[in-house]
Design a protein around this motif. Structure first.
Motif, PDB file in Angstrom:
ATOM      1  N   SER A   1       0.855  -1.187   0.000  1.00  0.00           N
ATOM      2  CA  SER A   1       0.000   0.000   0.000  1.00  0.00           C
ATOM      3  C   SER A   1       0.891   1.237   0.000  1.00  0.00           C
ATOM      4  CB  SER A   1      -0.926  -0.003   1.227  1.00  0.00           C
ATOM      5  OG  SER A   1      -0.185  -0.195   2.416  1.00  0.00           O
ATOM      6  N   LEU A   2       0.289   2.372  -0.276  1.00  0.00           N
ATOM      7  CA  LEU A   2       1.051   3.624  -0.314  1.00  0.00           C
ATOM      8  C   LEU A   2       0.549   4.563   0.764  1.00  0.00           C
ATOM      9  CD1 LEU A   2       3.149   5.510  -1.589  1.00  0.00           C
ATOM     10  CD2 LEU A   2       1.394   6.236  -3.226  1.00  0.00           C
ATOM     11  N   ALA A   3       1.451   4.946   1.663  1.00  0.00           N
ATOM     12  CA  ALA A   3       1.121   5.905   2.715  1.00  0.00           C
ATOM     13  C   ALA A   3       1.091   7.313   2.122  1.00  0.00           C
ATOM     14  CB  ALA A   3       2.139   5.825   3.843  1.00  0.00           C
ATOM     15  N   GLU A   4       0.004   8.022   2.356  1.00  0.00           N
ATOM     16  CA  GLU A   4      -0.177   9.350   1.762  1.00  0.00           C
ATOM     17  C   GLU A   4       0.882  10.336   2.229  1.00  0.00           C
ATOM     18  OE1 GLU A   4      -3.923  12.225   0.658  1.00  0.00           O
ATOM     19  OE2 GLU A   4      -3.969  11.182   2.583  1.00  0.00           O
ATOM     20  N   TRP A   5       1.457  10.088   3.414  1.00  0.00           N
ATOM     21  CA  TRP A   5       2.478  11.011   3.928  1.00  0.00           C
ATOM     22  C   TRP A   5       3.672  11.078   2.977  1.00  0.00           C
ATOM     23  CZ3 TRP A   5       1.801  14.780   7.051  1.00  0.00           C
ATOM     24  CH2 TRP A   5       2.902  15.449   7.590  1.00  0.00           C
ATOM     25  N   SER A   6       3.874  10.057   2.180  1.00  0.00           N
ATOM     26  CA  SER A   6       4.962  10.062   1.195  1.00  0.00           C
ATOM     27  C   SER A   6       4.828  11.217   0.213  1.00  0.00           C
ATOM     28  CB  SER A   6       4.970   8.745   0.409  1.00  0.00           C
ATOM     29  OG  SER A   6       5.092   7.632   1.258  1.00  0.00           O
ATOM     30  N   LEU A   7       3.601  11.715   0.048  1.00  0.00           N
ATOM     31  CA  LEU A   7       3.321  12.791  -0.906  1.00  0.00           C
ATOM     32  C   LEU A   7       2.856  14.063  -0.212  1.00  0.00           C
ATOM     33  CD1 LEU A   7       1.470  10.496  -3.441  1.00  0.00           C
ATOM     34  CD2 LEU A   7       3.601  11.720  -3.940  1.00  0.00           C
ATOM     35  N   ASN A   8       3.189  14.198   1.074  1.00  0.00           N
ATOM     36  CA  ASN A   8       2.652  15.343   1.829  1.00  0.00           C
ATOM     37  C   ASN A   8       3.132  16.685   1.290  1.00  0.00           C
ATOM     38  OD1 ASN A   8       4.719  16.692   3.975  1.00  0.00           O
ATOM     39  ND2 ASN A   8       5.266  14.545   3.673  1.00  0.00           N
ATOM     40  N   ARG A   9       4.364  16.720   0.772  1.00  0.00           N
ATOM     41  CA  ARG A   9       4.856  17.999   0.247  1.00  0.00           C
ATOM     42  C   ARG A   9       4.116  18.376  -1.035  1.00  0.00           C
ATOM     43  NH1 ARG A   9       9.876  15.669   1.573  1.00  0.00           N
ATOM     44  NH2 ARG A   9      10.500  15.475  -0.608  1.00  0.00           N
TER      45      ARG A   9
END
Length: 302
Positions: free
Chosen positions: A34-42
């Protein structure tokens, strides 16, 4: 005729003695990324994409078809059903599954002040409802508080039992991540109660609730040994947050020995979601996600 039945009986007996194909095959654990959304927080905070774009980006850019939302990346902290339906529509469009909402800034579930603890539990309820509406399997919470280990443990067990009961009604799991705590001065301290694998695993053992578990994060153990921390929490783990910060020239994570970490995971009976979570700044978020996914695929052994 007598000989016929004798032969038939012998065949049936021999067939019954043979192990089935299922018995001959070792059960293989499926890798579920799965992909954690925090990876794209910026990118989200910078306006390059929105929370509603997340399912599309996960599927089209990374070939990941399961997503973990972060509550603080929802616009205006909204859990409005109209907005949530847009997320469902986006997931349906791109064949993506919503697995989890990571809940932040809703109070300390291990707060040793009873009034504050109860309020923190209540603050989480609308996010449990949102997760259930989205079809998620779990919500991630923070299990911290200020006070002695014994006092924080007792408060956290109360909170997790109460949330576990509510989660059960909604068909959800409530899972605790080893995570930091917001200090009175507004700073963030990762050296918190939940970042000690022994403390947190003991609290989970004492809670002993079928709808309560753990989400060990490779990067949030602070002063506690990260490999031991994952070992401590694996018996309770419903998911894993495979965090990275930096990579060497061979694409290996610098802060975490992925082979060593996945040797521990592979030796366990864990078969939940493995979340890609890149939190560095040496490469772009997109590149960090791809490198992290590649490491998971490299070291996961079914």
């Amino acid at each position: 005729m007598k000989n016929y039945f004798s032969v038939l009986l012998l065949v049936l007996v021999l067939a019954g003695c043979q192990p089935s194909k299922t018995e001959n095959m070792e059960e293989k654990k499926e890798l579920k990324i799965s992909l954690a959304e925090w990876s794209l927080n910026r990118a989200i905070r910078g306006g390059q994409m929105s929370n509603l774009d997340f399912p599309r980006v996960a599927a089209q850019e990374f070939g990941i078809y399961a997503v973990e939302y972060v509550s603080q990346l929802f616009p205006d902290d909204t859990t409005d059903k109209g907005y949530l339906q847009q997320l469902i529509d986006s997931c349906d469009r791109y064949g993506v599954k919503s697995t989890m909402i990571m809940i932040d800034h809703m109070g300390n579930l291990g707060d040793t002040t009873e009034t504050a603890r109860k309020q923190a539990v209540q603050n989480h309820m609308r996010w449990l409802d949102a997760a259930a509406f989205l079809g998620c399997e779990s919500v991630r919470v923070n299990g911290n508080g200020f006070g002695s280990v014994e006092a924080v443990t007792a408060a956290l067990v109360k909170s997790m039992t109460e949330l576990g009961d509510e989660a059960k009604k909604r068909g959800l799991m409530v899972i605790i991540e080893n995570h930091g705590i917001s200090m009175p001065d507004g700073s963030w301290n990762f050296n918190s109660f939940s970042s000690n694998g022994k403390y947190l695993s003991n609290a989970l053992k004492e809670t002993n609730h079928p709808n309560v578990g753990a989400l060990p994060d490779f990067g949030n153990f602070a002063e506690y040994d990260r490999y031991q921390g994952v070992k401590d929490l694996l018996p309770y783990s419903y998911g894993i947050s495979a965090k990275t910060f930096e990579f060497d020239e061979n694409g290996e994570a610098i802060q975490t020995d992925y082979k060593k970490m996945f040797d521990i995971i592979n030796a366990s009976d864990f078969d939940g979601w493995v979340g890609v979570e890149f939190e560095g700044d040496g490469v772009s978020e997109y590149e960090g996600i791809k490198k992290t996914k590649a490491l998971i695929e490299k070291y996961w052994k079914p």
